[in-house]
Scaffold this motif. Structure first.
Motif, PDB file in Angstrom:
ATOM      1  N   THR A   1      -2.031 -18.997 -22.390  1.00  0.00           N
ATOM      2  CA  THR A   1      -1.344 -20.058 -23.144  1.00  0.00           C
ATOM      3  C   THR A   1       0.170 -19.880 -23.114  1.00  0.00           C
ATOM      4  O   THR A   1       0.891 -20.653 -23.740  1.00  0.00           O
ATOM      5  N   GLY A   2       0.635 -18.860 -22.443  1.00  0.00           N
ATOM      6  CA  GLY A   2       2.077 -18.642 -22.373  1.00  0.00           C
ATOM      7  C   GLY A   2       2.663 -18.058 -23.642  1.00  0.00           C
ATOM      8  O   GLY A   2       3.865 -18.136 -23.872  1.00  0.00           O
ATOM      9  N   GLY A   3       1.831 -17.483 -24.483  1.00  0.00           N
ATOM     10  CA  GLY A   3       2.351 -16.870 -25.710  1.00  0.00           C
ATOM     11  C   GLY A   3       2.760 -17.886 -26.745  1.00  0.00           C
ATOM     12  O   GLY A   3       3.653 -17.629 -27.549  1.00  0.00           O
ATOM     13  N   ASN A   4       2.119 -19.050 -26.770  1.00  0.00           N
ATOM     14  CA  ASN A   4       2.452 -20.070 -27.774  1.00  0.00           C
ATOM     15  C   ASN A   4       2.240 -19.495 -29.169  1.00  0.00           C
ATOM     16  O   ASN A   4       1.140 -19.058 -29.507  1.00  0.00           O
TER      17      ASN A   4
ATOM     18  N   ALA B   1       7.313 -10.800 -25.180  1.00  0.00           N
ATOM     19  CA  ALA B   1       7.726 -11.200 -23.828  1.00  0.00           C
ATOM     20  C   ALA B   1       8.232 -12.639 -23.823  1.00  0.00           C
ATOM     21  O   ALA B   1       9.202 -12.971 -23.124  1.00  0.00           O
ATOM     22  N   ARG B   2       7.570 -13.498 -24.581  1.00  0.00           N
ATOM     23  CA  ARG B   2       8.011 -14.900 -24.645  1.00  0.00           C
ATOM     24  C   ARG B   2       9.414 -14.993 -25.251  1.00  0.00           C
ATOM     25  O   ARG B   2      10.249 -15.764 -24.788  1.00  0.00           O
ATOM     26  N   ILE B   3       9.658 -14.199 -26.303  1.00  0.00           N
ATOM     27  CA  ILE B   3      10.998 -14.190 -26.914  1.00  0.00           C
ATOM     28  C   ILE B   3      12.010 -13.636 -25.919  1.00  0.00           C
ATOM     29  O   ILE B   3      13.133 -14.149 -25.801  1.00  0.00           O
TER      30      ILE B   3
ATOM     31  N   ASP C   1      19.607 -16.603 -23.179  1.00  0.00           N
ATOM     32  CA  ASP C   1      20.325 -15.589 -23.954  1.00  0.00           C
ATOM     33  C   ASP C   1      20.801 -16.100 -25.303  1.00  0.00           C
ATOM     34  O   ASP C   1      20.646 -15.415 -26.330  1.00  0.00           O
ATOM     35  N   LEU C   2      21.408 -17.296 -25.336  1.00  0.00           N
ATOM     36  CA  LEU C   2      21.953 -17.808 -26.601  1.00  0.00           C
ATOM     37  C   LEU C   2      20.843 -18.121 -27.602  1.00  0.00           C
ATOM     38  O   LEU C   2      20.975 -17.850 -28.797  1.00  0.00           O
ATOM     39  N   ALA C   3      19.733 -18.680 -27.128  1.00  0.00           N
ATOM     40  CA  ALA C   3      18.607 -18.983 -28.017  1.00  0.00           C
ATOM     41  C   ALA C   3      17.976 -17.698 -28.534  1.00  0.00           C
ATOM     42  O   ALA C   3      17.607 -17.583 -29.714  1.00  0.00           O
ATOM     43  N   LYS C   4      17.855 -16.704 -27.632  1.00  0.00           N
ATOM     44  CA  LYS C   4      17.287 -15.426 -28.039  1.00  0.00           C
ATOM     45  C   LYS C   4      18.159 -14.748 -29.099  1.00  0.00           C
ATOM     46  O   LYS C   4      17.660 -14.248 -30.115  1.00  0.00           O
ATOM     47  N   SER C   5      19.469 -14.743 -28.864  1.00  0.00           N
ATOM     48  CA  SER C   5      20.381 -14.127 -29.826  1.00  0.00           C
ATOM     49  C   SER C   5      20.323 -14.833 -31.173  1.00  0.00           C
ATOM     50  O   SER C   5      20.307 -14.186 -32.232  1.00  0.00           O
ATOM     51  N   ALA C   6      20.267 -16.171 -31.150  1.00  0.00           N
ATOM     52  CA  ALA C   6      20.192 -16.936 -32.397  1.00  0.00           C
ATOM     53  C   ALA C   6      18.895 -16.629 -33.145  1.00  0.00           C
ATOM     54  O   ALA C   6      18.878 -16.473 -34.369  1.00  0.00           O
TER      55      ALA C   6
ATOM     56  N   SER D   1      12.404  -6.637 -32.366  1.00  0.00           N
ATOM     57  CA  SER D   1      12.967  -6.520 -31.018  1.00  0.00           C
ATOM     58  C   SER D   1      14.399  -5.999 -31.030  1.00  0.00           C
ATOM     59  O   SER D   1      14.942  -5.642 -29.978  1.00  0.00           O
ATOM     60  N   LEU D   2      15.028  -5.974 -32.197  1.00  0.00           N
ATOM     61  CA  LEU D   2      16.389  -5.467 -32.323  1.00  0.00           C
ATOM     62  C   LEU D   2      16.373  -3.959 -32.542  1.00  0.00           C
ATOM     63  O   LEU D   2      15.497  -3.437 -33.239  1.00  0.00           O
ATOM     64  N   LEU D   3      17.368  -3.268 -31.980  1.00  0.00           N
ATOM     65  CA  LEU D   3      17.498  -1.849 -32.242  1.00  0.00           C
ATOM     66  C   LEU D   3      17.857  -1.622 -33.705  1.00  0.00           C
ATOM     67  O   LEU D   3      18.501  -2.470 -34.348  1.00  0.00           O
ATOM     68  N   LEU D   4      17.453  -0.477 -34.243  1.00  0.00           N
ATOM     69  CA  LEU D   4      17.643  -0.197 -35.663  1.00  0.00           C
ATOM     70  C   LEU D   4      19.105  -0.320 -36.077  1.00  0.00           C
ATOM     71  O   LEU D   4      19.428  -0.935 -37.098  1.00  0.00           O
TER      72      LEU D   4
END
Length: 580
Positions: A6-9, A44-46, A51-56, A119-122
């Motif tokens: 499903t692509g990680g929906n 993985a989907r995230i 890049d900008l969407a992921k960071s937001a 997913s963010l480092l501590l």
């Protein structure tokens, strides 16, 4: 495998997780219990986002499940890219619009927020929490009180201990003001933990004392009295080391109340006099108010009703005269409690007009405060005064409201009181089957709390209910226990009420023991007269009159009945108040 196809929906993933949890109840709500495959696919989907969407998305996950574009733009690396990033996340159904007015959004599924956050480092998370906290202070500078919980969270996660303690205290105070006592305790306990991370200093120790003092009211209302004592002892030791007389006095205010509740009036009064002395020397009105309020209730519990009236009237006048100074207000607990117990004391003395005036003040202040504990106190004591006056039907509404509030708002320390008084009122109305369980509850809950103050009275109420249910033998055992409690804890007024009840029990025994009944009635009348408990004196004369008539002693019987009738008339009470 199905998830991968499903692509990680995220919507599908959440549905899979929900189905698995329904199948296997051992799954917790924590994302850590979710199968790694699902987490990996979603991560993985995230990771494949632009890049900008992921960071937001990651930054928004640190803000919280709900967030505004305004705050996100304030902390994002590239503010101008935030609108397009949000549009992309909306398109991918990772977030939804919550409000158009303020451009507010929320994560469509909590799982997405959790995975993005993890997913963010501590160190990056800590930095973002600090930046978000500071930005929140700036963006909502005029409305900080609305955001103290969020600010507390961010500065706690950022390990900015000074600000974390400050906002956690504010969040705790806010919850306590709403009578959300469990939440208040949670915030304040976290504040204590954060405060302990600060370098040792006199300032930190002073704040430790303040946090102990902050914690005591919600813990007290939850009925966690031993924790209240432990905090008081901790604060007392620190205050002595710091030689901080003002803080030490505030510690003592709760030690007054603790020893009063434990049925140790001498120790309670000792602490009360210490507090009052410090308050008078320093001009600390708030401290004087607390000391006088607790000393007034102590005097009441011991049956020293005239002294209770004098002390509580003094306190009420002090509050009304100095209202507006630090910690002194008619909307506070001390004012409601002082007015309520003043009404209770007047009722025991037979001053029902004065009792009504005092309870009107308590009701007005309690209901005006919007604080459930103050409201419950005012309603309970209003019902109690009606009960004492013989207006049992009129007492029901306030007592039912109070008991309902205690049950719904978790006011464990107060709940036994309306339970017992409501049960007693129902028994007096002949509704024994309804009243007896409430009387049992009043005693058992008080015992479970470890409270001794007024337990003699609630036990006496129970004995009366048991007698009304036709169990004279058990009623005698319960009443004797009530008498022992009253003697042990020096509650002379409650001893007088119980002695009269023992007269009733012996008079209705099988066979009746009229000599024992007469002895108890006389002892009750003598003690009631000494304490100036005019309504109880009247009831004793009524009972003695009925007993004398039952023995054929017409002249003595008539004399007692005439005396009772005269007293009831003066008090404005129905003579039937004493009949069972």
């Amino acid at each position: 495998a199905v998830v991968e196809k499903t692509g990680g929906n995220p919507l599908f993933i959440e549905e899979v997780v929900r189905s698995l949890r329904e199948t296997d109840r051992s799954w917790g709500a924590d994302a850590l219990r979710i199968p790694p495959t699902i987490l990996d696919v979603l991560a993985a989907r995230i990771d494949r986002l632009p890049d900008l969407a992921k960071s937001a998305l990651q930054t928004a996950s640190v803000i919280g499940r709900d967030f505004t574009q305004r705050l996100l733009a304030r902390v994002a690396d590239r503010q101008e890219a935030v609108p397009s990033a949000l549009a992309k996340l909306l398109e991918l159904e990772m977030i939804i619009e919550k409000s158009l007015d303020e451009a507010a959004y929320m994560f469509r599924q909590a799982l997405v927020q959790e995975v993005a956050y993890q997913s963010l480092l501590l160190q990056r998370r800590k930095t973002l929490h600090r930046i978000i906290g500071e930005a929140t202070e700036e963006v909502y500078a005029q409305r900080l009180s609305e955001h103290v919980e969020m600010l507390a969270h961010h500065f706690l996660q950022a390990e900015e201990w000074v600000k974390a303690v400050a906002y956690l205290r504010q969040a705790g105070a806010k919850a306590a003001a709403l009578c959300a006592n469990t939440e208040a305790v949670t915030f304040l306990q976290r504040a204590r933990e954060a405060n302990a991370r600060l370098p040792q200093s006199p300032e930190r120790d002073a704040q430790t004392i303040d946090l102990c003092l902050d914690l005591r009211p919600p813990l007290f209302q939850l009925g966690r009295l031993e924790e209240v004592l432990a905090l008081s002892r901790e604060a007392e030791a620190l205050a002595k080391v710091l030689e901080d007389e003002q803080r030490l006095a505030r510690v003592y205010t709760y030690l007054i109340n603790y020893h009063y509740l434990k049925g140790e009036p001498d120790r309670a009064i000792e602490y009360g006099e210490r507090c009052l002395g410090i308050g008078e020397r320093s001009g600390d009105r708030a401290l004087q108010v607390l000391a006088l309020q607790y000393m007034g209730t102590c005097a009441h519990a011991q049956g020293r009703y005239r002294q209770a009236v004098s002390t509580l009237q003094r306190n009420i006048a002090l509050i009304e005269t100095h209202e507006g100074t630090a910690g002194v207000t008619r909307g506070g607990f001390a004012y409601v409690a002082s007015c309520g117990w003043l009404g209770f004391a007047w009722a025991e003395l037979g001053g029902f007009d004065a009792a009504g005036a005092a309870i009107d003040k308590a009701r007005s202040a309690g209901e005006g405060s919007g604080h459930a504990y103050s409201e419950a106190i005012a309603w309970t004591l209003a019902g109690l005064i009606r009960n004492r006056q013989g207006s049992f039907e009129d007492a029901l509404r306030d007592l039912e409201r109070s008991l309902r509030a205690c049950r719904e708002r978790g006011l464990a320390v107060w709940r036994p009181i309306p339970s017992s008084i409501l049960g007693h009122t129902l028994v007096r109305l002949g509704r024994v089957a309804e009243g007896l369980p409430l009387l049992e509850e009043g005693v058992s809950l008080t015992e479970a709390l470890g409270v001794k103050a007024y337990l003699a009275l609630w036990t006496s109420h129970l004995a009366e209910g048991v007698l009304a249910a036709g169990e004279a033998s058990r009623a005698l055992t319960v009443a004797q226990h009530a008498l022992d409690l009253a003697r042990t804890h020096k509650e002379d007024g409650h001893r007088a009420w119980t002695l009269r009840l023992l007269g009733d029990i012996h008079a209705r025994g099988s066979p009746p023991d009229l000599s024992q009944a007469e002895a108890h009635y006389h002892e009750a009348a003598d003690l009631a007269a000494k304490l100036e408990m005019v309504p109880l004196v009247a009831q004793c004369h009524l009972s003695l009159g009925q007993l004398c008539l039952a023995r054929g002693e017409r002249a003595d019987g008539q004399r007692h009945l005439e005396r009772a009738h005269m007293l009831f008339q003066e008090l404005g009470m129905p003579a039937s108040v004493a009949t069972r």
